[in-house]
Design an enzyme around this catalytic site. Sequence first.
Site, PDB file in Angstrom:
ATOM      1  N   GLU A 141       0.857  -1.191   0.000  1.00 57.03           N
ATOM      2  CA  GLU A 141       0.000   0.000   0.000  1.00 57.03           C
ATOM      3  C   GLU A 141       0.888   1.235   0.000  1.00 57.03           C
ATOM      4  OE1 GLU A 141      -3.062   2.502   2.831  1.00 57.03           O
ATOM      5  OE2 GLU A 141      -3.115   0.317   2.959  1.00 57.03           O
ATOM      6  N   GLU A 146      -3.433  11.402   2.301  1.00 62.41           N
ATOM      7  CA  GLU A 146      -4.254  10.895   3.402  1.00 62.41           C
ATOM      8  C   GLU A 146      -4.338  11.985   4.465  1.00 62.41           C
ATOM      9  OE1 GLU A 146      -4.910   6.872   6.014  1.00 62.41           O
ATOM     10  OE2 GLU A 146      -2.851   7.530   5.698  1.00 62.41           O
TER      11      GLU A 146
END
Length: 253
Positions: A141, A146
């Site tokens: 990932e 974010e």
Amino acid sequence: MIFPSNLKATLALTATAIYFHPAHAATTVIPSTSFSSYSTFESFWWGSDHNGRNSTDHSHIALASSTLSLIATPTSNAVPPTSTANPNPAIHYASGAIHAQSQITVTSANAYTISGEFSSPTAVGTWPAFFQQAVNSWPPETDIGEWKGTANNWFNTFNTSSIVKSTLVSWPTDLSFHALKAVLTAESNGADVKIDFYMDNVLQTTQYGQGFVGQPLWLIINLQQMEGSSGTPGPSGTTTYKVRNLEVTRSGS
């Protein structure tokens, strides 16, 4: 050793040709126009397991002026629904998430550049993201964007659930658009991927994904996760996360 002058010239030209051999032209995987209309959008993205994708319901995934809006609204139920995934948390918000139809697989023969402009909420309880996640297993990932309820963007690379590289960069709270970019290239060992993360065209950090070469990744944009690590309580009203000028290109084969 002494070479004839014409042979020297030939060798020099050959060396120059090898040194300046042009790289393969970049291939556009997702064009910057993918948010220009719903028909174009559905050629490059899918999100059929989330609210708002189809052409008649855009309450959570909407397009306007070539900009994608993912919209989160509090669930109105007196008793909120619960997730079907363990541990079955309460769902306090309905929101949007999309996946790119094309998977991203870095190999020793190619490199990828992923870029876009983002207007992200940073209020407590909001959790928008722009990331790549493994198709067949987890990890790999990488999080290009974010925002977990604070005025920071997190650049993350997960090698395992506990071996994580994170770099936090300050993010404006005025909902202005800022550019993010990740450049992914295979390392010389043929196994690891070097990831250069940029904000507003300035390199912020370089991270390495161990064993990421050859691993297919989904590209995901979501506002599906609210509260949780981003804090509680979340917003009492509507939250909107916007993306524009998103583009994915691949160089090499």
